[in-house]
Design an enzyme around this catalytic site. Structure first.
Site, PDB file in Angstrom:
ATOM      1  N   ALA B  54       0.877  -1.321  -0.001  1.00 56.20           N
ATOM      2  CA  ALA B  54      -0.095   0.027   0.125  1.00 56.20           C
ATOM      3  C   ALA B  54       0.606   1.422   0.033  1.00 56.20           C
ATOM      4  O   ALA B  54       0.522   2.202  -0.789  1.00 56.20           O
ATOM      5  CB  ALA B  54      -0.903  -0.086   1.191  1.00 56.20           C
ATOM      6  N   GLU B  74       9.446   3.723   7.477  1.00 57.19           N
ATOM      7  CA  GLU B  74       9.374   2.307   7.870  1.00 57.19           C
ATOM      8  C   GLU B  74       9.893   2.134   9.290  1.00 57.19           C
ATOM      9  O   GLU B  74      11.054   2.605   9.403  1.00 57.19           O
ATOM     10  CB  GLU B  74       9.812   1.610   6.867  1.00 57.19           C
ATOM     11  CG  GLU B  74      10.015   0.120   7.298  1.00 57.19           C
ATOM     12  CD  GLU B  74       8.658  -0.731   7.367  1.00 57.19           C
ATOM     13  OE1 GLU B  74       7.988  -0.488   6.801  1.00 57.19           O
ATOM     14  OE2 GLU B  74       8.811  -1.467   8.615  1.00 57.19           O
ATOM     15  N   ASN B  82       4.974  -6.745   5.853  1.00 52.45           N
ATOM     16  CA  ASN B  82       4.537  -8.084   5.800  1.00 52.45           C
ATOM     17  C   ASN B  82       4.464  -8.383   4.198  1.00 52.45           C
ATOM     18  O   ASN B  82       4.493  -9.678   3.865  1.00 52.45           O
ATOM     19  CB  ASN B  82       3.269  -8.240   6.358  1.00 52.45           C
ATOM     20  CG  ASN B  82       2.884  -9.521   6.662  1.00 52.45           C
ATOM     21  OD1 ASN B  82       3.615 -10.122   7.309  1.00 52.45           O
ATOM     22  ND2 ASN B  82       1.630  -9.941   6.300  1.00 52.45           N
ATOM     23  N   GLY B  87       2.932 -14.646   0.135  1.00 50.12           N
ATOM     24  CA  GLY B  87       2.882 -15.628  -1.154  1.00 50.12           C
ATOM     25  C   GLY B  87       3.022 -14.949  -2.510  1.00 50.12           C
ATOM     26  O   GLY B  87       3.169 -15.476  -3.392  1.00 50.12           O
ATOM     27  N   GLY B  88       2.868 -13.585  -2.425  1.00 52.32           N
ATOM     28  CA  GLY B  88       2.960 -12.954  -3.842  1.00 52.32           C
ATOM     29  C   GLY B  88       1.989 -13.235  -4.784  1.00 52.32           C
ATOM     30  O   GLY B  88       2.093 -13.421  -5.985  1.00 52.32           O
ATOM     31  N   ARG B 333     -10.817 -20.052   3.250  1.00 50.21           N
ATOM     32  CA  ARG B 333      -9.986 -19.979   4.178  1.00 50.21           C
ATOM     33  C   ARG B 333     -10.550 -20.538   5.613  1.00 50.21           C
ATOM     34  O   ARG B 333      -9.879 -21.652   6.276  1.00 50.21           O
ATOM     35  CB  ARG B 333      -9.120 -18.948   4.502  1.00 50.21           C
ATOM     36  CG  ARG B 333      -8.111 -18.751   3.460  1.00 50.21           C
ATOM     37  CD  ARG B 333      -7.377 -17.514   3.453  1.00 50.21           C
ATOM     38  NE  ARG B 333      -6.149 -17.397   2.304  1.00 50.21           N
ATOM     39  CZ  ARG B 333      -5.229 -16.518   1.975  1.00 50.21           C
ATOM     40  NH1 ARG B 333      -5.381 -15.514   2.838  1.00 50.21           N
ATOM     41  NH2 ARG B 333      -4.469 -16.731   1.028  1.00 50.21           N
ATOM     42  N   GLU B 473      -4.096  -3.503   4.960  1.00 44.31           N
ATOM     43  CA  GLU B 473      -4.665  -4.314   5.965  1.00 44.31           C
ATOM     44  C   GLU B 473      -5.214  -3.397   7.134  1.00 44.31           C
ATOM     45  O   GLU B 473      -5.794  -3.920   7.970  1.00 44.31           O
ATOM     46  CB  GLU B 473      -3.766  -5.391   6.230  1.00 44.31           C
ATOM     47  CG  GLU B 473      -4.042  -6.375   7.305  1.00 44.31           C
ATOM     48  CD  GLU B 473      -3.179  -7.694   7.383  1.00 44.31           C
ATOM     49  OE1 GLU B 473      -2.186  -7.567   6.951  1.00 44.31           O
ATOM     50  OE2 GLU B 473      -3.453  -8.265   8.483  1.00 44.31           O
ATOM     51  N   ILE B 489      -3.252  -8.316  -2.029  1.00 46.44           N
ATOM     52  CA  ILE B 489      -2.209  -7.222  -2.677  1.00 46.44           C
ATOM     53  C   ILE B 489      -3.222  -6.217  -3.541  1.00 46.44           C
ATOM     54  O   ILE B 489      -2.689  -5.324  -3.705  1.00 46.44           O
ATOM     55  CB  ILE B 489      -1.165  -8.269  -3.580  1.00 46.44           C
ATOM     56  CG1 ILE B 489      -0.640  -9.076  -2.455  1.00 46.44           C
ATOM     57  CG2 ILE B 489      -0.288  -7.282  -4.274  1.00 46.44           C
ATOM     58  CD1 ILE B 489       0.414 -10.127  -3.360  1.00 46.44           C
TER      59      ILE B 489
END
Lengths: 117, 506
Positions: B54, B74, B82, B87-88, B333, B473, B489
């Site tokens: 983001a 950061e 994260n 998993g990309g 999930r 998130e 993503i």
């Protein structure tokens, strides 16, 4: 014995003997640093060294070459890894006053036999 | 002495006290203040807190729209948050690969899949906004140099294959190129910079932030707090709170420190809680998702997660006590995580179930070799060998495999109603590869409420808090009860881009 020294180093962080502990972990530091805390503590004694401090003497490209792995495992090179490239600050995995584990071990079972904590 | 020094000293003393008494992992408390009479140490155009998908997408988009002085801060020593360790996986409707593979998809269809997983409480307007702009975000990653596997995947809860995955099977395949692109465009990136609170104007608007320089996560050291004026505003892209056991247990007491976590250590939630203190609306905080593809044999996300995400469509998940399947392997999930947690021995102790895949099919994923090499997965030449290794009743397992292979043939799973499209011609046959499954805390659906312009809404007025934007998130309510895999993503990037667009219009 080594572990004991490190435990001591942890406990004695604020005392002057910390200097001695720091150079005993990596004995080659003894010659270069001696008892000059400022050699590493470029932000002042009460602050951690900057991320650039180690690079006064160590070159990340050379380190990456030293720890390079085969093509299949090339991204397991701690000095040039998949997640952060060559940008991972030394202090993430190495501590002069306390023992550290490689950051990779948070998620992976890779072995780094030569890792000096 | 200036305000800055006073503040720095106070924090230093507070920090010492905390270190002497309690565990050092507790994040320092952020506190917002009125900006009256504050000495600004720095004035910048845009402040972005957090360097994941983001934050990076916001930095690039703002610069493209003409911003000259964009700063990303950061907390950790490294960039990517994260986002750099997941998993990309990137879902989008109407992509080039979908037209190539002849997959019929649309914004409506993607939204419908997500609404179903959200179990009635997802935010349709936000989901639609993200799906409509997902292809733009994917294009931004192409332009930055991200590379993807040459195949689409169909993840749990999706009705079609619409998921790209980076060739390195990791979000770093996106964060690294985006970070480099940011720097190429002149975005300033600052590591070890911890958000310490907002600086607020007379009407409650966000004028700037307090940032602690030279911050070392999990360590006790003073650093220095500086006041930064943000002319166009602040984008909070600080991620979730899955690593903060106190906060997640406050929402869901079952998520104790004994439950693993896939997130980066910095996912501790203080940015989100500071927005609540400012008046942001908390949404769906108790909906915390566990990843059903994780392994108890490694830490964090590890290697198995991507391995099993890829292999679930043509694999069977087996309860070791019964030797039978116990779930639809590509259900959403939450459905799967709950089913796995129910796998227990006769005494009620956890008995992690196993995922069985034919080696011929599993080996197409690059992680398969690594999973075996690093002892987090195993290869077997026969059902007997496999069954004896995991103490599964052999006869029941044989029967189950025969039964399942009938579903592969007929294309219809009468046992659990699994969509067998991606399982076509993929019979469960020796040799097998096997991993153990156990859920890990993965994603916080809850967070602050935002508009489709990425503005943070105030709890009492219902209006946006001026000068404050949020993306990724840290925002809540978008996905409802359960987020579908590969939908984060696009959300992070689209909302980051949206925040930048909103700011540049002001």
């Amino acid at each position: 014995m080594n572990t004991l020294k490190m435990m001591l180093a942890l406990g004695l962080l604020c005392l002057s003997s910390a200097t001695v502990q720091a150079v005993e972990i990596r004995d080659h530091h003894q010659e270069v640093i001696g008892k000059d805390c400022k050699a590493c503590h470029d932000n002042g004694i009460k602050q951690f060294p900057s991320d650039q401090a180690c690079q006064q003497c160590h070159d990340v490209d050379e380190l990456a070459e030293t720890t390079a792995r085969s093509e299949e495992d090339k991204w397991q090179n701690p000095h040039n890894n998949l997640h952060y490239g060559k940008e991972l600050p030394c202090q993430e995995c190495h501590g002069e006053h306390k023992a550290k584990e490689p950051i990779c071990s948070d998620c992976h079972t890779f072995k780094y036999d030569k890792h000096k904590k | 002495m200036s305000n800055v020094d006073l503040l720095g000293r106070r924090k230093f003393i507070a920090g010492l006290g905390a270190a002497a008494g309690a565990a050092m992992v507790a994040p320092a408390m952020a506190v917002s203040e009125k900006a009256d009479g504050v000495k600004w140490d720095k004035e910048v155009e845009i402040v972005i807190i957090g360097s994941g998908f983001a934050g990076l997408a916001a930095g690039i988009e703002a610069t493209k729209l003409g911003a000259k002085d964009v700063h990303i801060f950061e907390k950790m020593s490294y960039f990517g948050g994260n986002s750099a360790i997941n998993g990309g996986l990137f879902a989008a409707p109407g992509t080039p690969m979908q037209s190539k593979e002849g997959v019929k998809d649309s914004v409506d269809r993607m939204v419908a899949d997500q609404m179903a997983a959200g179990r009635g409480i997802a935010d349709e307007a936000l989901l639609r906004h993200v799906a409509e702009h997902a292809m733009e975000a994917l294009q931004m990653t192409f332009d930055a140099g991200s590379e993807y596997h040459p195949y689409l995947q169909q993840l749990g809860g999706h009705s079609v294959a619409r998921t790209y995955q980076t060739t390195v099977s990791c979000g770093a395949g996106i964060t690294q190129p985006l970070l480099h692109k940011c720097r190429e465009l002149g975005v300033h990136t600052h590591n070890r910079s911890k958000f310490e609170g907002f600086l607020i104007g007379d009407n409650g608007e966000v004028l700037g932030v307090k940032m602690r320089d030279n911050y070392h996560f999990d360590e006790d050291q003073p650093g220095k707090v500086i006041n930064i004026r943000a002319k166009r505003g602040v984008i909070m892209a600080t991620g979730g709170f899955a690593q903060n056991v106190n906060l997640r247990m406050a929402q869901d007491p079952t998520l104790t420190s004994e439950v693993g976590c896939t997130n980066a250590p910095g996912a501790t939630g203080e940015g989100m809680y500071e927005m609540f203190r400012l008046g942001a609306v908390p949404v769906h905080l108790a909906h915390i998702q566990s990843g059903p593809w994780a392994s108890p044999d490694e830490g964090g996300f590890g290697y198995v997660s991507n391995y099993s995400i890829y292999n679930f469509p043509h694999s069977i998940a087996i309860n070791r006590l019964t030797g039978k399947r116990f779930m639809n392997e590509i259900a959403d999930r939450k459905t799967r995580a709950d089913a796995e947690l129910a796998c227990r021995d006769e005494q009620g102790n956890a008995l992690p179930p196993i995922l069985i895949t034919s080696y011929k099919d599993s080996k197409k994923h690059p992680n398969t070799k690594k999973v075996i090499k690093y002892n987090v997965g195993w290869k077997f030449d026969s059902i007997e060998e496999l069954a004896s290794h995991f103490k599964v009743p052999t006869k029941a397992l044989k029967t189950q495999i025969e039964e399942y292979n009938q579903y592969v043939k007929s294309g219809e799973d009468t046992q659990f109603g699994k969509n067998m499209t991606k399982a076509k011609d993929k019979y469960i046959e020796a040799p097998f590869t096997v991993v153990r499954l156990w859920p890990k805390v993965h994603y916080c659906q809850g967070g602050v409420q935002i508009t489709t312009k990425a503005e943070v809404k105030d709890s009492f007025t219902g209006n946006p808090i001026a000068g404050l934007y949020a993306a990724g998130e840290v925002c809540g309510g978008i996905h409802g009860v359960s987020r579908l895999g590969s939908c984060s993503i696009p959300e992070c990037m689209v909302m980051g881009m949206t925040a930048a667009r909103s700011m540049m219009k002001v």
